[in-house]
Design an enzyme around this catalytic site. Structure first.
Site, PDB file in Angstrom:
ATOM      1  N   CYS A   2       0.879  -1.171   0.000  1.00  0.00           N
ATOM      2  CA  CYS A   2       0.000   0.000   0.000  1.00  0.00           C
ATOM      3  C   CYS A   2       0.912   1.214   0.000  1.00  0.00           C
ATOM      4  O   CYS A   2       1.661   1.436   0.954  1.00  0.00           O
ATOM      5  CB  CYS A   2      -0.910   0.006   1.221  1.00  0.00           C
ATOM      6  SG  CYS A   2      -1.995   1.458   1.286  1.00  0.00           S
ATOM      7  N   GLU A 101      -4.067   1.423  -5.967  1.00  0.00           N
ATOM      8  CA  GLU A 101      -3.149   0.355  -6.354  1.00  0.00           C
ATOM      9  C   GLU A 101      -3.006   0.388  -7.866  1.00  0.00           C
ATOM     10  O   GLU A 101      -3.958   0.709  -8.582  1.00  0.00           O
ATOM     11  CB  GLU A 101      -3.652  -1.014  -5.873  1.00  0.00           C
ATOM     12  CG  GLU A 101      -2.642  -2.129  -6.023  1.00  0.00           C
ATOM     13  CD  GLU A 101      -1.316  -1.811  -5.338  1.00  0.00           C
ATOM     14  OE1 GLU A 101      -0.371  -1.409  -6.066  1.00  0.00           O
ATOM     15  OE2 GLU A 101      -1.228  -1.916  -4.111  1.00  0.00           O
TER      16      GLU A 101
END
Length: 221
Positions: A2, A101
């Site tokens: 992340c 992402e």
């Protein structure tokens, strides 16, 4: 992993009455490593404060180690010297309402925004520590724990942030030292059916871009 997330809705507006949040709230659309993130530590006070994203263990000589410690792999927290102390003693919640992402394997990596279908804010499981400079200044920092991807995330990446169910917040924030096995059940992917995702503009690639609309659906540029 992340590497970028959002907090655009004040979590104080939601049913998180057990926490005390700052009176002032500024929406963030592209939070990046080394920047402040809103978190609650397991110090027993349940008060949200700002930590810098990128863990600096208390024993570190060089604070630039934070650049390498923005994420902590959940499966090996108890083994890695950088994380095992924090896993036992210093856990935190890091508030978000979405994250980005980049699709793995794509010729041109396309950023996607991932969020809860009900658009509610949520919390990543995190680790924190306090580092003191040679001058004695204290700096509180944190890392986001990651885990295996769920069905939604597996099309984008082979990891995802560890998102905790609200019923597990108290256990993760237990001020008492915890043996790794007692917390291992919490390290699992969040249910895919509660989440959604869509592509967004590549403007999110630049961490200096932080403005409304960045997390809206659109064709990648």
């Amino acid at each position: 992993m992340c590497g970028r997330f959002t907090l655009t809705v004040d979590p104080a507006q939601y049913s998180l009455d057990e926490f005390i949040f700052p009176n002032q709230f500024a929406p963030r659309f592209n939070i990046a490593p080394s920047q402040p993130v809103l978190a609650v530590s397991n110090d027993g006070k349940n008060t949200a404060d700002f930590f810098l994203w990128g863990l600096i263990p208390s024993w570190a000589k060089d604070p630039t180690i934070a650049n390498k410690l923005i994420n902590a792999r959940g499966e090996t927290l108890a083994e890695k010297p950088s994380f095992r102390g924090a896993f036992k003693y210093k856990r935190c919640l890091i508030f978000a309402d979405g994250f980005y992402e980049w699709q793995a394997g794509a010729k041109i990596k396309i950023p996607h925004f991932i969020f809860m279908k009900d658009r509610a804010p949520f919390a990543f499981a995190g680790l924190w520590d306090e580092w003191r400079s040679p001058d004695g200044d204290a700096l509180r920092t944190c890392a986001i724990v990651t885990t295996a991807p769920n069905e939604l995330m597996s099309a984008l990446h082979n990891r995802m942030p560890l998102i905790l169910d609200s019923k597990d917040y108290a256990e993760w924030l237990d001020p008492a030292p915890r043996a790794p096995d007692s917390l291992r059940r919490l390290i699992q992917s969040f249910p895919a059916e509660k989440m959604s995702a869509y592509p967004v503009s590549t403007s999110v690639n630049n961490p200096s871009n932080d403005r409304a609309g960045m997390n809206e659906m659109q064709n990648a540029e």
